[in-house]
Write a protein that holds these residues in place. Sequence first.
Motif, PDB file in Angstrom:
ATOM      1  N   LEU A 451      40.004  39.316  34.073  1.00 36.02           N
ATOM      2  CA  LEU A 451      39.836  39.804  35.435  1.00 36.02           C
ATOM      3  C   LEU A 451      40.886  39.120  36.294  1.00 36.02           C
ATOM      4  N   PHE A 452      41.790  39.918  36.849  1.00 39.89           N
ATOM      5  CA  PHE A 452      42.905  39.370  37.637  1.00 39.89           C
ATOM      6  C   PHE A 452      43.698  38.333  36.830  1.00 39.89           C
ATOM      7  N   ASN A 453      43.995  38.722  35.569  1.00 38.42           N
ATOM      8  CA  ASN A 453      44.768  37.857  34.656  1.00 38.42           C
ATOM      9  C   ASN A 453      44.071  36.529  34.362  1.00 38.42           C
ATOM     10  N   PHE A 454      42.759  36.479  34.529  1.00 39.01           N
ATOM     11  CA  PHE A 454      41.979  35.281  34.224  1.00 39.01           C
ATOM     12  C   PHE A 454      40.907  35.662  33.216  1.00 39.01           C
ATOM     13  N   SER A 455      40.819  34.913  32.118  1.00 36.38           N
ATOM     14  CA  SER A 455      39.849  35.211  31.067  1.00 36.38           C
ATOM     15  C   SER A 455      38.443  34.817  31.514  1.00 36.38           C
ATOM     16  N   VAL A 456      37.559  35.810  31.595  1.00 36.88           N
ATOM     17  CA  VAL A 456      36.172  35.544  32.007  1.00 36.88           C
ATOM     18  C   VAL A 456      35.234  35.545  30.800  1.00 36.88           C
ATOM     19  N   SER A 457      35.795  35.650  29.601  1.00 38.30           N
ATOM     20  CA  SER A 457      34.951  35.665  28.401  1.00 38.30           C
ATOM     21  C   SER A 457      34.076  34.420  28.285  1.00 38.30           C
ATOM     22  N   PRO A 458      34.632  33.200  28.509  1.00 36.11           N
ATOM     23  CA  PRO A 458      33.762  32.013  28.447  1.00 36.11           C
ATOM     24  C   PRO A 458      32.629  32.057  29.467  1.00 36.11           C
ATOM     25  N   ILE A 459      32.893  32.589  30.652  1.00 32.51           N
ATOM     26  CA  ILE A 459      31.853  32.663  31.693  1.00 32.51           C
ATOM     27  C   ILE A 459      30.746  33.615  31.267  1.00 32.51           C
TER      28      ILE A 459
END
Length: 494
Positions: A451-459
């Motif tokens: 999301l917006f070039n930020f990995s949110v998979s860990p979240i």
Amino acid sequence: MGIIFKQSLKNTLIIYLGFLIGGINTIFLYTRFLKDDYYGLVTYVLSSSNLIMPFTALGIHFTIVKFFSSYKTKEEKDKFLSSVILLPLVIALIMGYFWNYFHNWIMAFVSKENTIVENYTIYIYSIAVSCAYFEVFYSWAKVQMQSVFGNLLKELYNRAAVTILLFAVYFNWITKQEFISFLSYAYILRTIIMMLYALKLYLPKFYFSLPENYGEIMRYTLYIILAGSASAIILDIDKFMIAGKDTFDKAAYYSVAVFIGSFIEAPSRAMTQILQPLTSKSINENNSSEVENLYKKSSINLLLVGGLFFILINCNVSELFKIMPKGYAGGELVVLMISAAKLFTMALGNNGAIINNSQFYRITLFTGAGMAILVWVLNKYFYYNLNYGTEGLAFATFLSFIIFGIFKVWYVDAKLHMFPFTKQTLHMTLIIVLLYLSFNYWDFNVGNVELFNFSVSPIINIILKSSIITLLYIYIVYKMKISDQINNLMARFL
């Protein structure tokens, strides 16, 4: 326990909101806006001031809690407050006069790579003095059974101030070098606000005469200096000693892991704010049955709440490190040992408040000093001699907490015939261990979501895993009736 739950609930919400803001500061803002070296410098300045603060406060904040409720008339209370309020100022003035010697002493403990701290030691002094007087006026409010506003200032104000200042650095309103000076001004302002609030709650008439038991007060004050600050001092010794061997960025990495591991103690900090004056009042009234009742209930309730956060943190810590810069990864073992030490301390309930306010308070000087000496020696051995890194520091801390925690449980049992643990303690411990082992070694296979070039998979992984753990944990402790207070609270909520 009604007043405890009412104010503890408010305090818990404040503390966790503070920890949430602190987590954002620690995980996202500090690591990106201030960078590792200056973050480590801030950590060092704050840790050093925390080491000095108890000696500046001279234990007056504990003395107020101990003696205030024992006086019956306003005149006696006013004489008492008048006699103790200026003592930290005397210590601060003496320390300020000889600050050049303290400055040289501090510089003797840092490595050549960290000489940048030379320009910032004065802020160690100013923060230590302001924190000392904040604790004095916070205790002034707590003996009026008003702990919420002070807790708001203690837990939320500092972290909100840090957030504002970090964004000020980001937008170039202030420099990284100015960050610490503005942070010290924020601490001073907090103390002034706390003082005005405390005086609004109870404005004494100041006397130049001393209370009749002044000798007893001074003896208590000198013995109680390290009481309640020992656990914080141990962690600050760790951060202080890192600068003597490694660069400040190592202190930053360790601070993040310690912050994550310390997250579980928020309920303890919330409940302690109101348990201290209640315990003192019960002891002053010789109500031993109420003291024992508070002891057992606080023990199981804190273990129950702390246990949930222990599992949540340690089962998700690997994913949490994935959303941080790479230098901060690899602190899982530090988090585990620090959180385990904190959980054991929570299981002791109001043990510290009982000792501090009983006739056996003198032992606090020896336990506090003993913990500090032990952790210093173990740090030297594990960190300097064996080169075990920050895991060695965490292990030294863990051992110190366990050894002296066991001693304090034995001491209260031997002297006052009170024991905090019951069969529910054993059940609760088994629940925590089994759930930790069940959820620690697997994660959801979410895949890479950005999301917006930020990995949110860990979240996403953390949210899914935490939801299952929380629901299962609540169901088990409710069905097993671990705590009557928690069950009643949940029944009203449901």
